[in-house]
Structures are given as structure tokens and as C-alpha cells.
Scaffold this motif. Sequence first.
Motif, short mmCIF file in Angstrom:
data_model
loop_
_atom_site.label_atom_id
_atom_site.label_comp_id
_atom_site.label_asym_id
_atom_site.label_seq_id
_atom_site.Cartn_x
_atom_site.Cartn_y
_atom_site.Cartn_z
N THR B 110 0.84 -1.19 0.00
CA THR B 110 0.00 0.00 0.00
C THR B 110 0.88 1.25 0.00
O THR B 110 0.61 2.22 -0.71
N SER B 111 1.95 1.21 0.82
CA SER B 111 2.85 2.36 0.87
C SER B 111 3.49 2.62 -0.48
O SER B 111 3.72 3.77 -0.87
N ILE B 112 3.83 1.54 -1.21
CA ILE B 112 4.54 1.72 -2.49
C ILE B 112 3.57 2.05 -3.63
O ILE B 112 3.78 3.00 -4.38
N GLY B 209 -7.66 -8.53 -11.08
CA GLY B 209 -7.12 -7.21 -10.85
C GLY B 209 -6.04 -7.30 -9.79
O GLY B 209 -5.90 -8.32 -9.12
N VAL B 210 -5.26 -6.23 -9.66
CA VAL B 210 -4.11 -6.25 -8.75
C VAL B 210 -4.28 -5.16 -7.70
O VAL B 210 -4.38 -3.98 -8.05
N SER B 211 -4.33 -5.54 -6.42
CA SER B 211 -4.39 -4.54 -5.36
C SER B 211 -3.78 -5.15 -4.10
O SER B 211 -3.65 -6.36 -4.00
N PRO B 212 -3.37 -4.31 -3.12
CA PRO B 212 -2.69 -4.85 -1.94
C PRO B 212 -3.54 -5.84 -1.14
O PRO B 212 -2.99 -6.74 -0.50
N VAL B 213 -4.86 -5.69 -1.19
CA VAL B 213 -5.70 -6.55 -0.34
C VAL B 213 -6.31 -7.71 -1.13
O VAL B 213 -7.20 -8.40 -0.64
N MET B 214 -5.83 -7.94 -2.36
CA MET B 214 -6.45 -8.97 -3.19
C MET B 214 -6.32 -10.37 -2.59
O MET B 214 -7.13 -11.25 -2.85
N GLY B 215 -5.28 -10.59 -1.77
CA GLY B 215 -5.03 -11.93 -1.22
C GLY B 215 -6.22 -12.47 -0.44
O GLY B 215 -6.54 -13.65 -0.51
N ALA B 216 -6.90 -11.58 0.29
CA ALA B 216 -8.01 -12.01 1.13
C ALA B 216 -9.11 -12.67 0.31
O ALA B 216 -9.86 -13.51 0.82
N ALA B 217 -9.19 -12.32 -0.97
CA ALA B 217 -10.24 -12.90 -1.79
C ALA B 217 -9.98 -14.37 -2.09
O ALA B 217 -10.90 -15.13 -2.38
N PHE B 218 -8.72 -14.78 -2.00
CA PHE B 218 -8.38 -16.16 -2.35
C PHE B 218 -8.22 -17.08 -1.15
O PHE B 218 -8.48 -18.27 -1.24
#
Lengths: 354, 288, 239
Positions: B110-112, B209-218
Motif C-alpha cells: 500500500t505504501s509503495i 485485478g491487482v491490489s494490496p488486499v487482493m489476497g483475502a479474496a483467495f
Amino acid sequence: MIFRKLKRADSAGGIWGPVAVVVAGLVLLVGAPMVTGTFGLLQLTVLAALAIFALAQGFIWGFGGILCFGQSAFLGLGGYAYAVGALNMTDTTGAVALAIIVPMLFAALLGYFMFYGRISDAYIGVITLTVSIILFDLFNSTSGDIYHIGQAPLGGFNGIPSVPPLNIPGNPDAQLDTNGLWYAAMGALILCYILLKWILASRFGRVVVAIRENETRAQLLGYDPRLFKLLTFIIGAGISGLAGCLYTNWGAFISPTVFSLTMSAQVIIYVLVGGLGTLIGPILGAVGIQYLINVAGGQHVIDPNLLLGIVLVAFVLLVPQGVVPVIRAGFRRLIPAKQPSTTLAQPVSQEASR
Amino acid sequence: MDLYGLVGFNILVGIGTIALITVGLGVIYGMMKIINLAHGEFMMLGAYATYVANTHGINIWIAMLIIAPIFVGLVGLVVERCLIRFLYGRMIDTMLATWGLSLGLIGLMTSIFGNDPRGVPTPVGSFSIGHYAASLYGFVIVVVAILALAGFYAMLSLTRYGLIVRATMQNPNMAAALGVAPPTIYMATFALGAALAGLAGGVLAPISGVSPVMGAAFIAKAFITVLGGGAAIVTGTSLASGLFGFIDTFVSFKSTPVIGEVALLLAAVVMIRILPQGITGRFLRRSL
Amino acid sequence: MSVPLLEAENVTMRFGGVAAVQDVNLKLEEVELRCLIGPNGAGKSTFFKILTGQLRPTEGVVRFRGQDITGAHPHVIARLGVGIKTQVPNVFNGLTVREGIGIAAGRKKSLRHARQIVDETMELLQLSPIADRMVGQLAHGQRQWVEIATVLAQEPDLILLDEPAAGMTHEEVLRTAELIREINKKQALVVVEHDMQFIRMIAKTVTVFNRGKILIENQVEAVLADPGVRDVYLGKQAH
């Protein structure tokens, strides 16, 4: 493992420690409105709600040995149950009851499958985590007019705004103001602390701790660990639900973010930082961590998630027993006279490693 | 009839997707008995690696199939050396530490890159099943999933590394006596699991799509599948992916994807009551 | 004929194709002391686990005072009045000696009664001086006694002991033997043991296991004099 380091933590202190905590709590309860304004009081109110949440997690994890990674599920269910109840009833007292009962029922159902399936601790962690994620997704998908319960639209990602505040039981017109909400939240925190202390001193609580220490032995003595764990889990869920109710009241608002992984992680961190196997530890952990997050969030120096992650990793690696037990052990080294058993401690036998 | 074809295709893709997002988690869990709570974030890193490589003009196939797994595999290597190896034998602490890692990675990315989602182009078009259009990319997912599982199976059963890994899983001391250092094996295994997560993240990036929190979806699906599959990585992951992929896609088709996920969870919760050790804990115990 | 306290009927336990316990019949009367002996792998530990509910036998029935307890949950068996001491001590490491024994005494009893039992039990096992020590900090022999005390505080009618003398010094073994004789004045015991010296000190009736079956069951003198038993212990296989 973390539990091996607990040792005396939970049986220490006698009666005077808890009395001091309660007195300090009462002083804060009465004193805070005199020294701080509305904004400060609101901040303290949300801290009290989160401290109650931390107490629930500290109880089931530190004393019950139950590894719940999705405690936010119960916080969220409590919050939503209150919001839905308050929007459907004129007196919010019933909504408070719902906020406690709904999470308990949900925990009873989930806990039955987990504990009676006799799955391992790690699996319980993963299942509870998964449940909270799915609740998050589920409540996120409730936007649109068809998703409502009675008068309350669930509102999907936007949540439920304008949730009616608590009122004096039996008098719907006497709604609580900022001061009133503070008294309710802090009073609830003190009562939950006393309740849990009482439970831990009772026969039930002693068996719960005994099961954490050695499940096989407890079973061979005729106690059914599945039942005790289930009851512990349900109590934790009820207290989390109460915290959710107060959390909703604080913002007059609830949204699916209460179910988020960050929320579950935060409460784990409160307990881990404060100290497993204590009740005061989680409370102090909640206050300390929230303070850190507020400072970091206000300065925009560091992303709150990054901060939480660093704190969690650092404590697991360096101080797995938490702050309060470390301080207690330090004091005991300074004042050794009272407890001969800890000063004459022989090397801990290696049985535990078998 | 066309509709059945479409549903059948979607179920196949659903199974392939679940297998793909689970295999990296399954490798680490099956071989090291570690549940990596940062699995979703490893996928997220793979997706970002694909995105960054692609925006720098690298061919999308190379970005997702080669760069993403290699990059995340290296990250896994560093994580194992700096964090995981201090916690062997402390399962719960490992879970907590990887959870901390998960939060940290979300915060770092998120910071980057900021919060806003980025896109990765889908490299193939669509095809028609009768009146319906289906994405060819579904085939890509299924093929990659099959290749990942088959490749891993071949490696376990044919190579020297696979033999050593199986020996280490059975008995760490025995492997050490044979002159193989278990730490090296664990390190390689963790890196391999991370690389597979990176591959999954890269391959799924065009869809999710690509976002910092996308991991939670998987991770919810990945966790359920690993628990459902049990200790045998290839057999367990395949069987559980088949079962859960079917349930998920079928229920999603009849209602919504979220209800599909709920059905998945219910199936898993009922299953742990009946088969607490997962499918391969009860059946096919000697499988890989 | 009276109902036996504990009865195993045609109990068989197979793991895969191997029968660890095969067609075993055993009867135990009230206030009886029975020793189960046999070489390693004879099936006595498996049989013990079947009696305690930790394993469910492939075939056969286990009864306690006529009630079927085959494969019942350990806590159910415990509540019927069976106390179990496992081979590796199962104790509450993070509790004090007094607290741990209190957990055992406290089920279904008034607080005052439970306290009295705890004090008496600690007195009997000479644990009073270490009552407030953490169990996790005690030496191995002391932990064994803490576990025995925990079992006794349940006030069971039948006590199952799995290798109670394992890892004890000679003096500790002597005291344990004395203790078992004392307990046997009021309660029935089943003791699994392979230390013949210890068996000689306590036993009346002995059941010898070999290759999953009962080889012989008789008075201790007769068993120890039996050439078949000697052969089994020396590694020759009797048939």
C-alpha cells in the motif's frame, strides 16, 4: 510454545490485584468526563469497547487455549445484531440482548462442529479465520433494497448508518449522550473484567484452565473437554458481541469492515502484546496498540497494516509471552519472599517436550 | 444444451482455479506442517510482479509464468531464512508470524503502490459454446493448474529432491542420517510453495485485478481446500479442488459467488466433523 | 454369580492386517489386584488403551459392572468410577500440586469435601510439603506420584496403572509397591508392568500376554515358575 511460558501467570496476584484494577477502572469511569472533553471521551469510549473485545479474546485464547483467528466474526455479528434490533424496536435494550445472544448462538453452532470434530488448534485457527472472511464477503454483498431485516437495510459495503443510540432500559426517550455512552462502555468493561475473574475462580474456570494445561488428563478425570471448550468459546462470543454493540454505538454506524482480517489481527495483537494468560494484559494491549495506530495514522509516517505486522512478528519472535507476564516476572525477582516455589524453582522438567 | 456446456466449462475452470490457488499452500502445509497465513499476500506479490514486468514491456506470458514465480520464490527464500526457520516446531507461533508478515506485506505494498487496483491485460480472447461466449483464458488456468500439480507430482516421484523430501516428511532424523540437511529441504520447500503462490497470483491477475488486499479474496478458498484435502499434497489438493470447485461454481451459478463461498464453507465445516483429517487423512493415506 | 467389576469378552484389535490383541477374555472382581505382564509388543498396552476407551476394539465387548463401555469416550469411562494413570505422566504442568489434585477431587463434590480429599490424598502420598509447587517444576518421580494422587482423588472403584514404576529409583519403587497394596485394601487395580521385581512385590493374580493373546493366568508364584513364561521373557517363543 507460548503456553509453556505461562506458568504462574494466571494464578498469581491473589485478590488484591483484581481489586486494584477494578478501583482504577472506577476512578477512570467517574474521573474521565471531568478532565476531558467530548472528543477525548469518544476516543476513550471506543478504547473501552475494543478492550472488552480484547478481554474476550484473552479469555478464550489465554485461559481456554482456543486459537480463534476470527474473533471479529462475533464482534461484527454483535454490531449488526444491535443495529438491526435498534432499527426495528423502539427500546434498544432488546437490541443489546440480541447483540450478545446472536454471536453466542453462532458460536455454539460453529463451535459444535469444530470441537466435537476434534480438529487441531491450527485447524481451529484457520476455520475461524475463514468464517470471518466469508462473513465479510457476505455482508459486503448485501447492497440493494432486497437485503433488509425488518426496517433495517443491510446496505452492503456502505453498512448501516444512523443506528439509534442506547437508551435507559424501559425508557426509549432517554437516549444516552456522549457521557452516558462512556459510562455504559466503561461500566461494561469493568463488569466483564469482574465476570471473567469470577468465572476463572469458579470450578468451571479451573477446569477450563486445567484442560488448557492437559486435555488428556482432564478427560481421564471425567471432564469432557469438548463441552468446556464449546462453553468457553460461546462466552467469548457473547462478550465480543457486547463489544460490537458498543462499537456500533460509538459511531452510530456499522459496516462490513468490522469482520475484516485487520480487526481479527488487531485483537490477536492486543492479547499477544499484553500477555497471554492474564486479563489486564489484553486491556492494556488494546489501549497501547490503538494509541500506536492513532499516532501512526495521524502522522502518515507508516501504514497501519505495516505497523501491526511488524509488531506481531516482533512479539512472536522476541517477547512471545507478552508484556504483563514479563513485568510480573521482573517484580517477582525483585520481591522474592512471598512465593518460595518460584525462587526455589528447579529446572523445569523436560516432560513437556515429549 | 449450450448452457450445460457453459456450466461444465465453468465448473472445470472453477476447479482449476481452486487447485491453482491451493497448491502453493498445500506444498508448504503438506511437507512442513506449516500453515502459511501470508499465502494470499504471496499471490498478491506474484500479481504485482506480473503487473510491473508487463508495464515495463515484458511479454505477459513471461511475466506471469516465469517472472512472478521466480520473484515470489526468492521472497519465500528470504522469509524462510529471516523468520520461519526460528519457529520450526512452534506451529501456532509460525501461523502468527506469517499473519504478521501478511499484514506487513499489505502495508508495504500500500505504501509503495497505493490502494487503487491495477489491471493486467488478458492475453487471449474468447470462444463460443453455442450461443454463449466463454473466455479462452479459462483453459489457460486449467492447463497451468494441471501442469503445476503434475510437475510437482513428477518431481516428488522421479527426482532425487523428491525422494529426499518424502524421506524428510516421514522422518527428519533419517534424512539427516542419509547426509541431507533438513534445513536445506525446508528452505527449498518453502521457496517452492511461495513460487507456486506467485505463479497463481500472476496467472489470476488478469481476472482479479491487482491490489494490496487482493489476497483475502483467495485465502478462504485455499484454506478450506487444504483442510479438506488432508496431508497428501497432490491427491488431496486434486480431490478437494474437484469437490469444492464443483460446489463453488455450481452454487455460484445458481445464486451468487458469495453464496457459493458460503456453501463451500458449510461443506468444509460439515466435512471436518466427519473427516477431521481431510479426505486423504481417511482414504488414500499412502498417496503423495 | 455376581457381576464382575470389569469384563473383557473376545476382544480383538487389528491394525491393518496385524492383530495386536486377539480374542482376549478377562474378568476382574471387586477390590481385586491384577497384573498384566508380557514382553514388549505382546499387546498389553493396546489392551490397556481399549480398557480406557482410548481405542475402540475391532471386535469384542468391554463391560464395567455389566455396562457396555466398549469404545466409550474416556471421560464417560472415568465418570463410571475408573481412574487411569498413563505411561507418560499426564499432569497439569502449569498448576500447583494442590490445584491439580483439586481438579480431580472437585467433580460432583462440595468444595469442603473436595478440599478434605485433597488434603488426605496429599498426606497419603507425602506431597503436602510441595503442595504449592508447580507440577511442571517437579522431578520425574514426584510427577509420577502427583499423577497417582490425582487418580486417587477421583475416588474411583477401579484404578488402571500403566507402568507405574517406570523411571523410578529403587526406593521410589518400594514406596510405590507399598502404596499399591494400601490402595488395594479398598479399590480394585489393574497394573500393566514389565518389571518382574515389581510384580513380585505386589502381585496376587497375574495375566501374561504374548503375541496378542493370553498365555497364562494364575497366581504369581505359579506364573513365575512357569517355564513357558520364562521362555517368553527370554525371547523364545512359546506355543
